[in-house]
Design a protein around this motif. Structure first.
Motif, PDB file in Angstrom:
ATOM      1  N   CYS A   1      36.725  20.675 -95.273  1.00  0.00           N
ATOM      2  CA  CYS A   1      35.267  20.599 -95.189  1.00  0.00           C
ATOM      3  C   CYS A   1      34.603  21.591 -96.135  1.00  0.00           C
ATOM      4  N   GLU A   2      35.139  22.793 -96.207  1.00  0.00           N
ATOM      5  CA  GLU A   2      34.586  23.807 -97.101  1.00  0.00           C
ATOM      6  C   GLU A   2      34.644  23.329 -98.554  1.00  0.00           C
ATOM      7  N   TRP A   3      35.781  22.755 -98.926  1.00  0.00           N
ATOM      8  CA  TRP A   3      35.953  22.224-100.285  1.00  0.00           C
ATOM      9  C   TRP A   3      34.989  21.072-100.560  1.00  0.00           C
ATOM     10  N   ALA A   4      34.779  20.207 -99.561  1.00  0.00           N
ATOM     11  CA  ALA A   4      33.953  19.020 -99.735  1.00  0.00           C
ATOM     12  C   ALA A   4      32.466  19.296 -99.587  1.00  0.00           C
ATOM     13  N   GLY A   5      32.102  20.531 -99.210  1.00  0.00           N
ATOM     14  CA  GLY A   5      30.699  20.840 -98.987  1.00  0.00           C
ATOM     15  C   GLY A   5      30.151  20.252 -97.704  1.00  0.00           C
ATOM     16  N   LYS A   6      31.049  20.019 -96.735  1.00  0.00           N
ATOM     17  CA  LYS A   6      30.654  19.416 -95.464  1.00  0.00           C
ATOM     18  C   LYS A   6      31.079  20.341 -94.326  1.00  0.00           C
ATOM     19  N   ARG A   7      31.131  19.819 -93.114  1.00  0.00           N
ATOM     20  CA  ARG A   7      31.567  20.587 -91.954  1.00  0.00           C
ATOM     21  C   ARG A   7      32.093  19.624 -90.904  1.00  0.00           C
ATOM     22  N   LEU A   8      32.696  20.181 -89.853  1.00  0.00           N
ATOM     23  CA  LEU A   8      33.118  19.365 -88.724  1.00  0.00           C
ATOM     24  C   LEU A   8      31.934  19.118 -87.794  1.00  0.00           C
ATOM     25  N   PRO A   9      31.899  17.971 -87.121  1.00  0.00           N
ATOM     26  CA  PRO A   9      30.794  17.695 -86.197  1.00  0.00           C
ATOM     27  C   PRO A   9      30.907  18.506 -84.916  1.00  0.00           C
ATOM     28  N   THR A  10      29.770  18.822 -84.325  1.00  0.00           N
ATOM     29  CA  THR A  10      29.801  19.326 -82.957  1.00  0.00           C
ATOM     30  C   THR A  10      30.173  18.167 -82.041  1.00  0.00           C
ATOM     31  N   GLU A  11      30.576  18.481 -80.817  1.00  0.00           N
ATOM     32  CA  GLU A  11      30.878  17.403 -79.877  1.00  0.00           C
ATOM     33  C   GLU A  11      29.652  16.533 -79.624  1.00  0.00           C
ATOM     34  N   ALA A  12      28.481  17.153 -79.565  1.00  0.00           N
ATOM     35  CA  ALA A  12      27.262  16.393 -79.319  1.00  0.00           C
ATOM     36  C   ALA A  12      26.985  15.432 -80.472  1.00  0.00           C
ATOM     37  N   GLU A  13      27.133  15.919 -81.701  1.00  0.00           N
ATOM     38  CA  GLU A  13      26.935  15.040 -82.853  1.00  0.00           C
ATOM     39  C   GLU A  13      27.955  13.913 -82.857  1.00  0.00           C
ATOM     40  N   TRP A  14      29.207  14.259 -82.563  1.00  0.00           N
ATOM     41  CA  TRP A  14      30.250  13.237 -82.558  1.00  0.00           C
ATOM     42  C   TRP A  14      29.937  12.152 -81.540  1.00  0.00           C
ATOM     43  N   GLU A  15      29.575  12.533 -80.319  1.00  0.00           N
ATOM     44  CA  GLU A  15      29.328  11.529 -79.283  1.00  0.00           C
ATOM     45  C   GLU A  15      28.075  10.720 -79.575  1.00  0.00           C
ATOM     46  N   PHE A  16      27.035  11.377 -80.089  1.00  0.00           N
ATOM     47  CA  PHE A  16      25.818  10.656 -80.480  1.00  0.00           C
ATOM     48  C   PHE A  16      26.163   9.579 -81.498  1.00  0.00           C
ATOM     49  N   ALA A  17      26.947   9.946 -82.516  1.00  0.00           N
ATOM     50  CA  ALA A  17      27.317   9.008 -83.573  1.00  0.00           C
ATOM     51  C   ALA A  17      28.229   7.907 -83.047  1.00  0.00           C
ATOM     52  N   ALA A  18      29.204   8.283 -82.209  1.00  0.00           N
ATOM     53  CA  ALA A  18      30.180   7.320 -81.716  1.00  0.00           C
ATOM     54  C   ALA A  18      29.533   6.241 -80.851  1.00  0.00           C
ATOM     55  N   ARG A  19      28.489   6.603 -80.137  1.00  0.00           N
ATOM     56  CA  ARG A  19      27.841   5.634 -79.256  1.00  0.00           C
ATOM     57  C   ARG A  19      27.093   4.565 -80.055  1.00  0.00           C
ATOM     58  N   GLY A  20      26.750   4.834 -81.289  1.00  0.00           N
ATOM     59  CA  GLY A  20      26.163   3.803 -82.144  1.00  0.00           C
ATOM     60  C   GLY A  20      24.858   3.233 -81.649  1.00  0.00           C
ATOM     61  N   GLY A  21      24.118   4.015 -80.865  1.00  0.00           N
ATOM     62  CA  GLY A  21      22.836   3.549 -80.349  1.00  0.00           C
ATOM     63  C   GLY A  21      22.913   2.912 -78.974  1.00  0.00           C
ATOM     64  N   LEU A  22      24.118   2.689 -78.458  1.00  0.00           N
ATOM     65  CA  LEU A  22      24.271   2.139 -77.110  1.00  0.00           C
ATOM     66  C   LEU A  22      24.175   3.259 -76.087  1.00  0.00           C
ATOM     67  N   GLU A  23      23.658   2.937 -74.918  1.00  0.00           N
ATOM     68  CA  GLU A  23      23.471   3.960 -73.887  1.00  0.00           C
ATOM     69  C   GLU A  23      24.502   3.827 -72.789  1.00  0.00           C
ATOM     70  N   GLN A  24      25.285   4.897 -72.591  1.00  0.00           N
ATOM     71  CA  GLN A  24      26.216   5.016 -71.477  1.00  0.00           C
ATOM     72  C   GLN A  24      27.246   3.888 -71.397  1.00  0.00           C
ATOM     73  N   LYS A  25      27.727   3.450 -72.550  1.00  0.00           N
ATOM     74  CA  LYS A  25      28.834   2.501 -72.587  1.00  0.00           C
ATOM     75  C   LYS A  25      30.147   3.249 -72.701  1.00  0.00           C
ATOM     76  N   LYS A  26      31.236   2.603 -72.272  1.00  0.00           N
ATOM     77  CA  LYS A  26      32.543   3.254 -72.327  1.00  0.00           C
ATOM     78  C   LYS A  26      33.057   3.376 -73.754  1.00  0.00           C
ATOM     79  N   TYR A  27      32.800   2.341 -74.552  1.00  0.00           N
ATOM     80  CA  TYR A  27      33.366   2.268 -75.893  1.00  0.00           C
ATOM     81  C   TYR A  27      32.250   2.064 -76.912  1.00  0.00           C
ATOM     82  N   PRO A  28      32.530   2.213 -78.182  1.00  0.00           N
ATOM     83  CA  PRO A  28      31.474   2.070 -79.192  1.00  0.00           C
ATOM     84  C   PRO A  28      30.838   0.688 -79.233  1.00  0.00           C
ATOM     85  N   TRP A  29      31.468  -0.315 -78.644  1.00  0.00           N
ATOM     86  CA  TRP A  29      30.972  -1.684 -78.670  1.00  0.00           C
ATOM     87  C   TRP A  29      30.516  -2.177 -77.305  1.00  0.00           C
ATOM     88  N   GLY A  30      30.752  -1.433 -76.230  1.00  0.00           N
ATOM     89  CA  GLY A  30      30.349  -1.879 -74.898  1.00  0.00           C
ATOM     90  C   GLY A  30      31.301  -1.391 -73.829  1.00  0.00           C
TER      91      GLY A  30
END
Length: 313
Positions: free
Chosen positions: A161-190
């Motif tokens: 990440c340091e080399w790429a100019g990026k960083r690792l996600p926080t858990e909150a960012e990861w879960e927000f992104a993984a949910r893909g806009g769905l609310e309280q689903k088990k998986y990214p698709w439902g």
């Protein structure tokens, strides 16, 4: 409930020089990244499938700021470029070994590496296993350049990440992104694991840890663009490989009063991981759900742990 996917380097008495510096980029490339506007979402779960002892619940409102996130987990090809430009050596290389799942080991590898961790004997500490030799000496990644890089520790992911100019996600960012806009689903698709007879992620089918029927098409890792993306255009947020997050892990994560860009504990012994892997199975750990959490020591590496990057907007 145990985690079939986790095994730690702390089970063995090893030491090496851990500090490695790389030259970081001042800016990051937005290629293959998705911009997310952030906002409020419901994090965690109250579902009966959840593990309260892991700190999955209760459900709480969390707000994250805008950020960029990789569409895919970091690939072998990308990691190879990083190594070529920096001469970086991963912790698996410096330790001289890494954990390989037993079904991927040849008879010779099993004979030459007899040591096991009693609680998880399906993990074999293989001498010479690292990202470019995922199953140990004699293996390679020539036909897996578009698969996620594995055998990378949290410290290795940080260096990339340091080399790429990026960083690792926080858990909150990861879960927000993984949910893909769905609310309280088990998986990214439902909520249904298999939709219309179609597999949506790379996890274990069959009897763990001895028989994988390969019904989803894969026994080990799959290419990072396999299956359909979630609502934000992100691939394999469930299954394939565990993804390191920035946070120190604590099972009391859900007790934090911080709900705006939470960053987990201030210190700890383990770093958080999200998403599950190709070894996850409902009969054993069921941690490929979006709210599920796991962790490992920052110097540990296995054949099912990888990462993806984020960057500030």
């Amino acid at each position: 409930m145990k985690s079939c996917c986790s095994v730690s380097r702390e089970n063995f008495d090893d030491s090496h020089e851990k500090k490695v510096s790389v030259q970081g980029n001042a800016t990051f490339s937005q290629k293959d990244m998705i911009f997310l506007e952030g906002g409020e979402f419901l994090m965690g779960t109250n579902d009966s499938d959840g593990f309260p002892s892991d700190g999955e619940g209760p459900v709480r409102k969390v707000v994250v700021d805008p950020f960029y996130i990789d569409k895919y987990a970091v690939t072998n090809e990308q990691f190879a470029q990083f190594v070529e430009e920096t001469n970086y050596k991963t912790e698996a290389e410096r330790f001289g070994w890494s954990f390989v799942f037993h079904l991927f080991c040849s008879e010779k590898i099993l004979r030459d590496n007899p040591q096991r961790v009693a609680q998880v004997p399906w993990w074999v500490p293989v001498k010479g296993a690292y990202w470019n030799q995922p199953e140990g000496p004699g293996s390679n990644i020539e036909d897996r350049l578009n698969h996620p890089v594995v055998h990378v520790s949290w410290n290795d992911a940080q260096a990339y990440c340091e080399w790429a100019g990026k960083r690792l996600p926080t858990e909150a960012e990861w879960e927000f992104a993984a949910r893909g806009g769905l609310e309280q689903k088990k998986y990214p698709w439902g909520d249904e694991l298999i939709v219309n007879g179609k597999h949506r992620c790379n996890i274990w089918q069959g009897t763990f840890p001895t028989k994988n029927t390969k019904r989803d098409g894969y026994i080990g890792t799959c290419p990072v663009d396999t299956y359909e993306p979630n609502g934000y255009g992100l691939y394999n947020m469930s299954g394939n490989v565990w993804e390191w997050c920035a946070d120190w892990f604590t099972p009391k994560y859900h007790l934090s009063n911080e709900n705006h860009n939470p960053k987990g504990a201030e210190s700890g012994t383990n770093r958080s991981m999200r998403g599950g892997s190709y070894l996850c199975h409902k009969s054993y750990c069921n941690r490929y759900r979006l709210a599920a959490r796991s962790s490992n020591t920052p110097d540990s590496s296995t054949g099912n742990m990888g990462f993806r990057c984020v960057a500030d907007a």
